[in-house]
Design a protein around this motif. Structure first.
Motif, PDB file in Angstrom:
ATOM      1  N   LEU A  41       0.827  -1.205   0.000  1.00  0.00           N
ATOM      2  CA  LEU A  41       0.000   0.000   0.000  1.00  0.00           C
ATOM      3  C   LEU A  41       0.862   1.256   0.000  1.00  0.00           C
ATOM      4  O   LEU A  41       1.825   1.372   0.753  1.00  0.00           O
ATOM      5  N   LEU A  42       0.467   2.190  -0.837  1.00  0.00           N
ATOM      6  CA  LEU A  42       1.053   3.530  -0.848  1.00  0.00           C
ATOM      7  C   LEU A  42      -0.084   4.531  -0.755  1.00  0.00           C
ATOM      8  O   LEU A  42      -1.024   4.498  -1.552  1.00  0.00           O
ATOM      9  N   ALA A  43      -0.025   5.410   0.240  1.00  0.00           N
ATOM     10  CA  ALA A  43      -1.064   6.421   0.401  1.00  0.00           C
ATOM     11  C   ALA A  43      -0.418   7.747   0.741  1.00  0.00           C
ATOM     12  O   ALA A  43       0.519   7.810   1.540  1.00  0.00           O
ATOM     13  N   GLN A  44      -0.900   8.800   0.128  1.00  0.00           N
ATOM     14  CA  GLN A  44      -0.434  10.148   0.398  1.00  0.00           C
ATOM     15  C   GLN A  44      -1.640  11.077   0.428  1.00  0.00           C
ATOM     16  O   GLN A  44      -2.546  10.963  -0.405  1.00  0.00           O
ATOM     17  N   GLY A  45      -1.638  11.973   1.388  1.00  0.00           N
ATOM     18  CA  GLY A  45      -2.701  12.958   1.473  1.00  0.00           C
ATOM     19  C   GLY A  45      -2.148  14.309   1.876  1.00  0.00           C
ATOM     20  O   GLY A  45      -1.208  14.386   2.674  1.00  0.00           O
ATOM     21  N   ALA A  46      -2.690  15.356   1.322  1.00  0.00           N
ATOM     22  CA  ALA A  46      -2.257  16.715   1.653  1.00  0.00           C
ATOM     23  C   ALA A  46      -3.480  17.624   1.679  1.00  0.00           C
ATOM     24  O   ALA A  46      -4.383  17.495   0.841  1.00  0.00           O
ATOM     25  N   TYR A  47      -3.485  18.531   2.645  1.00  0.00           N
ATOM     26  CA  TYR A  47      -4.582  19.479   2.795  1.00  0.00           C
ATOM     27  C   TYR A  47      -4.000  20.839   3.150  1.00  0.00           C
ATOM     28  O   TYR A  47      -3.102  20.945   3.998  1.00  0.00           O
ATOM     29  N   LEU A  59      -5.241  17.081  -1.802  1.00  0.00           N
ATOM     30  CA  LEU A  59      -4.604  16.202  -2.774  1.00  0.00           C
ATOM     31  C   LEU A  59      -4.494  14.824  -2.148  1.00  0.00           C
ATOM     32  O   LEU A  59      -3.982  14.676  -1.034  1.00  0.00           O
ATOM     33  N   GLY A  60      -4.995  13.819  -2.845  1.00  0.00           N
ATOM     34  CA  GLY A  60      -4.943  12.459  -2.329  1.00  0.00           C
ATOM     35  C   GLY A  60      -4.400  11.491  -3.357  1.00  0.00           C
ATOM     36  O   GLY A  60      -4.713  11.589  -4.547  1.00  0.00           O
ATOM     37  N   THR A  61      -3.583  10.560  -2.906  1.00  0.00           N
ATOM     38  CA  THR A  61      -3.007   9.540  -3.771  1.00  0.00           C
ATOM     39  C   THR A  61      -3.129   8.196  -3.077  1.00  0.00           C
ATOM     40  O   THR A  61      -2.815   8.075  -1.890  1.00  0.00           O
ATOM     41  N   LEU A  62      -3.565   7.186  -3.803  1.00  0.00           N
ATOM     42  CA  LEU A  62      -3.669   5.842  -3.256  1.00  0.00           C
ATOM     43  C   LEU A  62      -3.163   4.853  -4.297  1.00  0.00           C
ATOM     44  O   LEU A  62      -3.656   4.804  -5.426  1.00  0.00           O
ATOM     45  N   GLY A  63      -2.162   4.083  -3.911  1.00  0.00           N
ATOM     46  CA  GLY A  63      -1.611   3.058  -4.784  1.00  0.00           C
ATOM     47  C   GLY A  63      -1.639   1.716  -4.091  1.00  0.00           C
ATOM     48  O   GLY A  63      -1.423   1.619  -2.882  1.00  0.00           O
ATOM     49  N   LEU A  64      -1.893   0.667  -4.859  1.00  0.00           N
ATOM     50  CA  LEU A  64      -1.995  -0.672  -4.286  1.00  0.00           C
ATOM     51  C   LEU A  64      -1.355  -1.672  -5.239  1.00  0.00           C
ATOM     52  O   LEU A  64      -1.699  -1.716  -6.430  1.00  0.00           O
ATOM     53  N   ARG A  65      -0.432  -2.471  -4.698  1.00  0.00           N
ATOM     54  CA  ARG A  65       0.142  -3.556  -5.472  1.00  0.00           C
ATOM     55  C   ARG A  65      -0.759  -4.777  -5.309  1.00  0.00           C
ATOM     56  O   ARG A  65      -0.824  -5.376  -4.235  1.00  0.00           O
ATOM     57  N   LEU A  66      -1.474  -5.118  -6.377  1.00  0.00           N
ATOM     58  CA  LEU A  66      -2.442  -6.204  -6.313  1.00  0.00           C
ATOM     59  C   LEU A  66      -1.761  -7.562  -6.257  1.00  0.00           C
ATOM     60  O   LEU A  66      -2.159  -8.438  -5.490  1.00  0.00           O
ATOM     61  N   SER A 104      -0.302  -3.512 -10.372  1.00  0.00           N
ATOM     62  CA  SER A 104      -0.523  -2.452  -9.390  1.00  0.00           C
ATOM     63  C   SER A 104      -1.451  -1.403  -9.987  1.00  0.00           C
ATOM     64  O   SER A 104      -1.529  -1.232 -11.208  1.00  0.00           O
ATOM     65  N   VAL A 105      -2.188  -0.714  -9.113  1.00  0.00           N
ATOM     66  CA  VAL A 105      -3.090   0.353  -9.533  1.00  0.00           C
ATOM     67  C   VAL A 105      -2.783   1.590  -8.691  1.00  0.00           C
ATOM     68  O   VAL A 105      -2.270   1.486  -7.567  1.00  0.00           O
ATOM     69  N   LEU A 106      -3.121   2.744  -9.235  1.00  0.00           N
ATOM     70  CA  LEU A 106      -2.872   3.996  -8.531  1.00  0.00           C
ATOM     71  C   LEU A 106      -3.891   5.028  -8.970  1.00  0.00           C
ATOM     72  O   LEU A 106      -4.264   5.094 -10.150  1.00  0.00           O
ATOM     73  N   GLY A 107      -4.357   5.814  -8.014  1.00  0.00           N
ATOM     74  CA  GLY A 107      -5.262   6.906  -8.318  1.00  0.00           C
ATOM     75  C   GLY A 107      -4.862   8.154  -7.566  1.00  0.00           C
ATOM     76  O   GLY A 107      -4.340   8.083  -6.444  1.00  0.00           O
ATOM     77  N   GLN A 108      -5.080   9.299  -8.174  1.00  0.00           N
ATOM     78  CA  GLN A 108      -4.715  10.565  -7.547  1.00  0.00           C
ATOM     79  C   GLN A 108      -5.753  11.614  -7.924  1.00  0.00           C
ATOM     80  O   GLN A 108      -6.207  11.664  -9.070  1.00  0.00           O
ATOM     81  N   MET A 109      -6.124  12.449  -6.933  1.00  0.00           N
ATOM     82  CA  MET A 109      -7.084  13.522  -7.186  1.00  0.00           C
ATOM     83  C   MET A 109      -6.630  14.783  -6.475  1.00  0.00           C
ATOM     84  O   MET A 109      -6.210  14.740  -5.313  1.00  0.00           O
ATOM     85  N   ARG A 110      -6.709  15.900  -7.180  1.00  0.00           N
ATOM     86  CA  ARG A 110      -6.468  17.215  -6.606  1.00  0.00           C
ATOM     87  C   ARG A 110      -7.790  17.982  -6.671  1.00  0.00           C
ATOM     88  O   ARG A 110      -8.360  18.123  -7.757  1.00  0.00           O
ATOM     89  N   TYR A 111      -8.243  18.461  -5.499  1.00  0.00           N
ATOM     90  CA  TYR A 111      -9.613  18.994  -5.400  1.00  0.00           C
ATOM     91  C   TYR A 111      -9.606  20.369  -4.761  1.00  0.00           C
ATOM     92  O   TYR A 111      -8.986  20.591  -3.722  1.00  0.00           O
ATOM     93  N   ASP A 112     -10.293  21.319  -5.415  1.00  0.00           N
ATOM     94  CA  ASP A 112     -10.494  22.657  -4.875  1.00  0.00           C
ATOM     95  C   ASP A 112     -11.773  22.640  -4.048  1.00  0.00           C
ATOM     96  O   ASP A 112     -12.878  22.560  -4.586  1.00  0.00           O
ATOM     97  N   ILE A 113     -11.618  22.706  -2.714  1.00  0.00           N
ATOM     98  CA  ILE A 113     -12.772  22.566  -1.822  1.00  0.00           C
ATOM     99  C   ILE A 113     -13.688  23.784  -1.915  1.00  0.00           C
ATOM    100  O   ILE A 113     -14.918  23.656  -1.889  1.00  0.00           O
ATOM    101  N   ASP A 114     -13.099  24.978  -2.043  1.00  0.00           N
ATOM    102  CA  ASP A 114     -13.919  26.189  -2.102  1.00  0.00           C
ATOM    103  C   ASP A 114     -14.782  26.223  -3.356  1.00  0.00           C
ATOM    104  O   ASP A 114     -15.982  26.522  -3.301  1.00  0.00           O
ATOM    105  N   ALA A 115     -14.166  25.939  -4.476  1.00  0.00           N
ATOM    106  CA  ALA A 115     -14.906  25.966  -5.734  1.00  0.00           C
ATOM    107  C   ALA A 115     -15.708  24.688  -5.954  1.00  0.00           C
ATOM    108  O   ALA A 115     -16.497  24.610  -6.903  1.00  0.00           O
TER     109      ALA A 115
END
Length: 837
Positions: A705-711, A740-747, A752-763
């Motif tokens: 598992l690889l996970a990263q989060g930033a706020y 900003l969130g990133t989640l990676g998983l070695r199946l 392996s799969v990976l997803g990442q999203m950067r989100y503007d909370i105000d807008a």
């Protein structure tokens, strides 16, 4: 075709290194080894080494096993999943020490005097220079000068490569050879097989019905991929490898055929010829193909011509010249296109219908302490490099720089020349500025002065604009500090700072209204600071952990007032007050602003180090303006210049320091165990504890598992249209929140799969999504990425875009990528005046 970095031109020759000392391998029950047998085995060694070295396969290393974040910036130039290693798949050619003894072990050694032969029979083992040869029989014919090894012949070289053959013959003083039923496993587990291998004239090696693969396979099953050819000819003198009737096979099925092709062998790092073309499809530029042609002009300089043909825009002519010298290197690249569509896009090119750019970078050493270099880009218009994906589409400024640096144990000198330019289509000449030069100097006195450290800082800057305020600034600063610890552990650090400044400016406007011109002026400032930093660490050791509690206080006294409203601010605008800045003597980010009055900084730090590996550190504190004028108070500065809403700020008016009691700052740094860490920094209003700013990041890498989060959160945005025109309004805020969130998983061990999203909370909108699926085994890698970007900016001509990227890579063969609406330029390297330190 290969294109490695050019070799630096040497003034004198290189002294060869000492050969590796080989350990002797001993075996018992062996007759004394004669010179004749030594020559025999040496011939086998040389022959096998020659055969192994002539296959001409690319170098590689073991595949990487970790999940990596997608490199959106360089999807077309992604790093190989199979990085190369020195020496190639066979390793570096072993050095032969002819003085080393040879050891032979065999069941029987026969001298055939009648036929003038020497025969070793039964479990033959020969050890020489870390080569190991085994066979059922080895025969040496002295009359015909012919060597034969037969029956389960196997040779293992010092690099670990293993060659097997039913029969091996060498003739004509070992210059020519014949190997039957060749099977080889190299040091990187690549496999080579051929019905025959023949070496002629000591130069040409020919493999008949040969196959090569980097894949492992089960017995009776074909490998994932392999290359087969009826004849593979390697000409060592011409440094070429020629294939006849070649096939590329997947799972044993031929999918690609070429009757004939030729390429340089891997020993040739650089040779003139075509490189692999690349293809792309863009919604704005159409389909394109780039065809590079490489010219090896000399061992230390080369040129690559790589025009790119667009179906909707024509030909983008591109080229790059690289030159490496003894003390450094530089490159020059150009790009140009006849683009009649540019006026329709609102682009005003200095070259008419032609648009282009010229870029050069370089760095050279002037000795062990000094270096100089540059990073300069010249362009016909603001949008050219962004339009044709030569720069990041989000780059808003051009920063060109030339520099000279010197660094020793106690001295630092830097002379930098800057040119700044705006890349917005709506930019005016105000955005263009030159700094010619900015000089920084630091010196630390070698001997203690009054028991402490004395240092000096010098700074000088000359800034001019095409349209706007010109300014000059010079200062000299002296700093002294001394650290003292009393018998009960209290730490006292008194310090002293003295500073003198000279400002000069012209073409300025009144900062009170941002419009009325004011006359040229020169201002002299002298200021200083004296204070002391006090801390008293308390240490507690328990059976499971160590605890440190450290209260800290600092008093800094300065002159009560210094009017800075009429002084330009060019380098002190980036003000972010957090726990890392709490005990700085001056919290401004540059030289153009300085603090006044007496300030007290107070904080408490707690550190935990557990035997289990847990580490945690917490910091909390506040800064107080005790006397004099607060330089961070919004009343003490006025807007200057114009931005989107007609208001600009010399620095953040809601920095948290604008009141006599600052906001509270806190920091938390936690790592429970290896692979998991968290950093959280916050700023809270001193009156109601409301959150003013927060930055939090968490990284976890545990097993598959690889996970990263930033706020990030802030209550002030200087570029927002919602900011009122009055800077003294006490309650104006424009909240900004982003995650900003990133989640990676070695199946499995291969998927392996990976997803990442950067989100503007105000807008309440996404900024960017990334999805990635990857397969990788020991010889093949497949990466599929989907990237969707929602950024839209008319002034930069940026529109929402989508990317689908597919990358295939075959170990030792290279990679191929095709993608639509490509965003390799989205966050790419930019010319931002970055200077190597």
């Amino acid at each position: 075709m290969t294109r490695d970095a050019p070799t630096p031109q040497r003034v004198s020759g290189v002294t060869p290194g000492r050969g590796r000392r080989w350990r002797r391998l001993r075996a018992g029950g062996v007759r004394p080894v004669t010179t004749l047998v030594a020559i025999t085995v040496l011939a086998i060694t040389v022959l096998a080494g020659a055969l192994l070295g002539q296959l001409g396969l690319a170098r590689m290393a073991l595949a990487q096993d970790v999940i990596r974040l997608p490199d959106v910036a360089n999807q077309t130039k992604a790093k190989s999943s199979f990085p190369k290693q020195k020496g190639g798949i066979f390793g570096r050619p072993p050095k032969i020490d002819r003085a080393q003894p040879l050891y032979l072990q065999t069941d029987r050694l026969v001298y055939d005097d009648k036929n003038n032969r020497v025969i070793a029979e039964g479990n033959v083992e020969v050890y020489y220079n870390n080569y190991i040869l085994t066979a059922d029989k080895v025969i040496y014919d002295q009359d015909s000068n012919k060597l034969t090894a037969e029956g389960n012949a196997q040779l293992k070289d010092p690099n670990g490569a293993v060659t097997r053959a039913d029969r091996l013959e060498a003739t004509d003083d070992f210059r020519d050879a014949f190997v039957q039923s060749l099977s080889m496993v190299t040091m990187d587990e690549s496999r080579i097989a051929a019905d025959k291998a023949i070496r002629k004239e000591g130069n040409i090696t020919e493999f008949q019905n040969g196959k090569f693969t980097s894949c492992k396979n089960e017995p009776g099953q074909p490998p994932l991929w392999c290359i087969g050819a009826s004849r593979i000819i390697h000409d060592q003198q011409a440094a070429t490898i020629t294939y006849q009737d070649a096939q590329f096979q997947l799972f044993g099925v031929p999918v690609f055929y070429l009757p004939y092709f030729q390429h340089p062998d891997p020993s040739v790092k650089r040779q003139t010829g075509f490189l692999v073309p690349s293809y792309s499809n863009s919604s704005t530029l159409g389909f394109s193909v780039e065809i590079p042609y490489y010219v090896a002009l000399a061992p230390n300089y080369d040129f690559t011509f790589h025009p790119q043909i667009f179906t909707t825009r024509g030909v983008l002519w591109q080229g790059e010249f690289r030159h490496r010298l003894e003390n450094g290197q530089y490159n020059i690249s150009f790009a140009a296109i006849d683009d009649p569509l540019s006026p329709n896009a609102g682009v005003d090119s200095l070259l008419g219908d032609w648009r282009g750019s010229l870029q050069t970078k370089g760095q050279f050493s002037l000795g062990s302490w000094w270096k100089y270099g540059w990073d300069v880009t010249l362009e016909s218009d603001e949008a050219f490099r962004r339009t044709f994906q030569l720069d990041s589409i989000l780059q808003t400024d051009r920063v060109n720089v030339a520099y000279l640096q010197g660094l020793s144990e106690r001295n630092y000198f830097a002379l930098n020349l800057y040119q700044f330019g705006g890349l917005f289509l709506t930019d005016t000449d105000v955005a263009n500025a030159f700094v010619l030069p900015v000089i920084d100097y630091n010196y630390i006195v070698g001997q203690p002065v009054l028991g402490g450290e004395l240092s000096f800082t010098g700074h000088a800057r000359v800034l001019t604009r095409s349209d706007g305020t010109d300014s000059n600034h010079a200062l000299l600063e002296a700093n002294w500090r001394r650290k003292m610890v009393d018998p009960i552990g209290q730490v006292f650090t008194p310090f002293l700072n003295v500073r003198g400044d000279v400002y000069n400016f012209s073409n300025a406007v009144d900062p009170n209204d941002g419009k009325t011109p004011i006359g040229d002026d020169t201002a002299l400032f002298g200021t200083g600071a004296v204070g002391i930093l006090y801390s008293y660490p308390w240490v507690l050791h328990t059976a499971s952990a160590s605890h440190i509690i450290e209260p800290t206080a600092q008093i800094v006294a300065r002159p009560n007032y210094g009017d800075q409203r009429r002084l330009p601010d060019e380098d002190a605008r980036s003000l972010v007050f957090d726990d890392t800045l709490l005990f700085d003597i001056d919290k401004f980010s540059g030289f153009d602003r300085f603090e006044t009055g007496t300030r007290g900084n107070f904080g408490l730090q707690y550190t935990l180090q557990a035997n289990s590996g847990l580490y945690a550190r917490a910091v909390f504190g506040e800064s107080l303006q005790l006397a004099g004028t607060n330089s961070f108070n919004s009343i003490e500065f006025q807007p200057s210049g114009v931005n989107l809403n007609g208001v600009a700020f010399n620095f953040n008016p809601k920095s948290g320091l604008q009141t006599d009691r600052s906001d509270y700052v806190a920091g938390l740094y936690v790592s429970p165990f290896a692979g998991l860490s968290m950093v959280a920094q916050g700023r809270f209003d001193q009156s109601d504890w409301s959150l003013q700013r927060q930055d939090t990041s968490i990284t976890a890498n545990y097993g598959p598992l690889l996970a990263q989060g930033a706020y990030t959160f802030t209550k002030f945005n200087s570029l927002s249209l919602d900011v009122p025109s009055s800077t003294v309004t006490p309650d104006f805020f424009d909240e900004q929140q982003e995650a900003l969130g990133t989640l990676g998983l070695r199946l499995t061990d291969r998927w392996s799969v990976l997803g990442q999203m950067r989100y503007d909370i105000d807008a309440r909108t996404r900024i960017q999504d990334v999805y990635q699926l990857k397969y990788q085994d020991e010889c093949f890698a497949l990466t599929a990425s989907y990237i969707e970007t929602f950024v839209e900016n008319a002034a930069l001509d940026i529109k929402p875009d989508r990317t689908l990227f597919l990358r295939l890579e075959f170990k030792n063969l290279g990679q191929y990528g095709y993608h639509t609406d490509y965003l390799n330029h989205y966050l790419g390297d930019t010319n931002q005046g970055t200077i190597p330190r």
